[in-house]
Design a protein around this motif. Structure first.
Motif, PDB file in Angstrom:
ATOM      1  N   GLU A 115      40.064  66.080  64.436  1.00 62.98           N
ATOM      2  CA  GLU A 115      39.662  67.244  64.015  1.00 62.98           C
ATOM      3  C   GLU A 115      39.342  68.046  65.422  1.00 62.98           C
ATOM      4  O   GLU A 115      39.638  69.160  65.656  1.00 62.98           O
ATOM      5  N   LEU A 116      38.938  67.160  66.424  1.00 64.67           N
ATOM      6  CA  LEU A 116      38.854  67.830  67.768  1.00 64.67           C
ATOM      7  C   LEU A 116      40.170  68.016  68.208  1.00 64.67           C
ATOM      8  O   LEU A 116      40.332  69.342  68.861  1.00 64.67           O
ATOM      9  N   ALA A 117      41.044  67.415  68.158  1.00 63.11           N
ATOM     10  CA  ALA A 117      42.524  67.910  68.411  1.00 63.11           C
ATOM     11  C   ALA A 117      43.051  69.041  67.645  1.00 63.11           C
ATOM     12  O   ALA A 117      43.593  69.829  68.295  1.00 63.11           O
ATOM     13  N   GLU A 118      42.967  68.811  66.553  1.00 66.82           N
ATOM     14  CA  GLU A 118      43.663  70.035  65.545  1.00 66.82           C
ATOM     15  C   GLU A 118      42.845  71.261  65.923  1.00 66.82           C
ATOM     16  O   GLU A 118      43.523  72.587  66.145  1.00 66.82           O
ATOM     17  N   GLU A 119      41.513  71.388  66.011  1.00 67.14           N
ATOM     18  CA  GLU A 119      40.748  72.633  66.194  1.00 67.14           C
ATOM     19  C   GLU A 119      40.960  73.189  67.647  1.00 67.14           C
ATOM     20  O   GLU A 119      40.814  74.492  67.843  1.00 67.14           O
ATOM     21  N   THR A 120      40.929  72.340  68.870  1.00 67.65           N
ATOM     22  CA  THR A 120      40.683  72.852  70.111  1.00 67.65           C
ATOM     23  C   THR A 120      41.848  72.493  71.053  1.00 67.65           C
ATOM     24  O   THR A 120      41.988  72.856  72.084  1.00 67.65           O
ATOM     25  N   GLY A 121      42.701  71.493  70.537  1.00 71.82           N
ATOM     26  CA  GLY A 121      43.703  70.768  71.497  1.00 71.82           C
ATOM     27  C   GLY A 121      43.179  69.906  72.435  1.00 71.82           C
ATOM     28  O   GLY A 121      43.861  68.986  72.954  1.00 71.82           O
ATOM     29  N   LEU A 122      42.017  69.376  72.478  1.00 71.34           N
ATOM     30  CA  LEU A 122      41.258  68.445  73.116  1.00 71.34           C
ATOM     31  C   LEU A 122      41.431  67.056  72.680  1.00 71.34           C
ATOM     32  O   LEU A 122      41.400  66.706  71.602  1.00 71.34           O
ATOM     33  N   ARG A 123      41.728  66.020  73.632  1.00 66.60           N
ATOM     34  CA  ARG A 123      41.785  64.717  73.368  1.00 66.60           C
ATOM     35  C   ARG A 123      40.643  63.871  74.289  1.00 66.60           C
ATOM     36  O   ARG A 123      40.502  64.460  75.299  1.00 66.60           O
ATOM     37  N   ALA A 124      39.934  63.082  73.638  1.00 60.19           N
ATOM     38  CA  ALA A 124      38.882  62.370  74.242  1.00 60.19           C
ATOM     39  C   ALA A 124      39.326  60.836  74.347  1.00 60.19           C
ATOM     40  O   ALA A 124      39.947  60.236  73.557  1.00 60.19           O
ATOM     41  N   GLU A 125      39.090  60.482  75.800  1.00 63.44           N
ATOM     42  CA  GLU A 125      39.489  58.889  75.832  1.00 63.44           C
ATOM     43  C   GLU A 125      38.385  58.077  75.042  1.00 63.44           C
ATOM     44  O   GLU A 125      38.944  57.014  74.789  1.00 63.44           O
ATOM     45  N   LYS A 126      37.259  58.483  74.842  1.00 61.74           N
ATOM     46  CA  LYS A 126      36.390  57.863  74.214  1.00 61.74           C
ATOM     47  C   LYS A 126      35.311  58.604  73.177  1.00 61.74           C
ATOM     48  O   LYS A 126      34.982  59.581  73.737  1.00 61.74           O
ATOM     49  N   SER A 153      40.852  65.519  77.806  1.00 51.82           N
ATOM     50  CA  SER A 153      42.034  66.289  78.357  1.00 51.82           C
ATOM     51  C   SER A 153      42.584  67.396  77.175  1.00 51.82           C
ATOM     52  O   SER A 153      42.350  67.240  76.039  1.00 51.82           O
ATOM     53  N   GLN A 154      43.308  68.398  77.963  1.00 49.73           N
ATOM     54  CA  GLN A 154      43.680  69.667  76.954  1.00 49.73           C
ATOM     55  C   GLN A 154      45.051  69.283  76.400  1.00 49.73           C
ATOM     56  O   GLN A 154      46.042  69.005  77.384  1.00 49.73           O
ATOM     57  N   GLY A 155      45.230  69.729  75.091  1.00 50.76           N
ATOM     58  CA  GLY A 155      46.386  69.643  74.719  1.00 50.76           C
ATOM     59  C   GLY A 155      46.655  70.837  73.760  1.00 50.76           C
ATOM     60  O   GLY A 155      46.032  72.051  74.220  1.00 50.76           O
ATOM     61  N   THR A 156      47.660  70.961  72.865  1.00 46.54           N
ATOM     62  CA  THR A 156      47.873  71.969  71.949  1.00 46.54           C
ATOM     63  C   THR A 156      46.989  71.974  70.724  1.00 46.54           C
ATOM     64  O   THR A 156      47.222  70.979  69.777  1.00 46.54           O
ATOM     65  N   ALA A 157      46.133  73.057  70.189  1.00 41.60           N
ATOM     66  CA  ALA A 157      45.586  73.142  69.047  1.00 41.60           C
ATOM     67  C   ALA A 157      46.567  73.100  67.930  1.00 41.60           C
ATOM     68  O   ALA A 157      47.519  74.094  67.848  1.00 41.60           O
ATOM     69  N   ARG A 158      46.401  72.899  66.643  1.00 44.66           N
ATOM     70  CA  ARG A 158      46.983  72.806  65.582  1.00 44.66           C
ATOM     71  C   ARG A 158      46.127  72.808  64.359  1.00 44.66           C
ATOM     72  O   ARG A 158      46.077  71.698  63.573  1.00 44.66           O
ATOM     73  N   PRO A 159      45.547  74.093  64.128  1.00 43.35           N
ATOM     74  CA  PRO A 159      44.452  73.904  63.130  1.00 43.35           C
ATOM     75  C   PRO A 159      45.134  73.821  61.644  1.00 43.35           C
ATOM     76  O   PRO A 159      46.596  73.913  61.611  1.00 43.35           O
TER      77      PRO A 159
END
Length: 209
Positions: A115-126, A153-159
């Protein structure tokens, strides 16, 4: 580390009164004597229960069953990542942490990362577990596991299709004031931000990137 953060440990010995208060008690027990399945939807279902109370009397309970969800508190340079989203049931825009519902058989941490990646593009190491929030235990078993994101780290959001959100970064202190002022009311967001602030009270906010 403060006492709240210490309380997150599995072997914490400072929660004796809470554990005693949560012990089963026969005078509080409600025994289910009837269960009528009322409705089945894509996200939740509804049952109508008859229960017998400890004094022998009977009562009715309307129960909503839900898979639950997961959310993420992401803090970077002292600012909290929130999403602006229109909630039709409220008729207004809310500010919430990135979150979503669990897929069948999915674990909370996996759901939170997705959900973090889809809504914001953010990825978390932990992802560090902060709290499990029961939204309204009087009628639903819906629960939300809330995590703290580390190593962003910042990636591309894909809601998801049909999901329209806008990402904003708001200073943590302002978010805390907004909670007290009633401007931020979403339960998982309030619980998650307060739990994160308690856990990180001794840590510089800028070190969470």
């Amino acid at each position: 580390m403060n006492s709240t953060a210490q309380g997150l440990g599995e072997n914490d010995a400072g929660l004796d009164e809470v554990r005693r208060a949560l012990e089963p008690e026969s005078s509080l027990l409600e025994r289910v004597t009837g269960d009528e399945h009322v409705w089945q939807g894509k996200i939740f279902s509804v049952d109508h229960l008859e229960v017998e109370l400890a004094d022998g009397s009977h009562a009715w309970r309307e129960v909503v069953h839900h898979h639950g969800g997961a959310g993420v508190v992401a803090i970077q340079s002292g600012k909290v990542c929130l999403v602006r989203q229109y909630r039709v049931v409220l008729g207004r825009v809310t500010l919430e942490i990135p979150a979503g519902k669990l897929e069948a058989g999915e674990q909370g941490e996996s759901c939170a990362a997705r959900e973090l990646a889809e809504e914001t593009g953010l990825r978390a190491e932990k992802l560090v577990h902060l709290a499990t929030v029961l939204g309204s235990p009087g009628f639903t078993n819906e629960h939300t596991e809330v995590f703290l994101a580390q190593g962003l780290s910042q990636g591309t959001a894909r809601p998801d299709e049909g999901e329209v959100v806008r990402v904003v970064w708001i200073p943590l202190d302002e978010v805390l004031r907004a909670i007290s002022a009633g401007l931020i009311q979403d339960g998982k967001t309030v619980a998650g931000v307060l739990a994160a602030r308690a856990l990180l009270s001794d840590e510089p906010m800028g070190d969470l990137r």
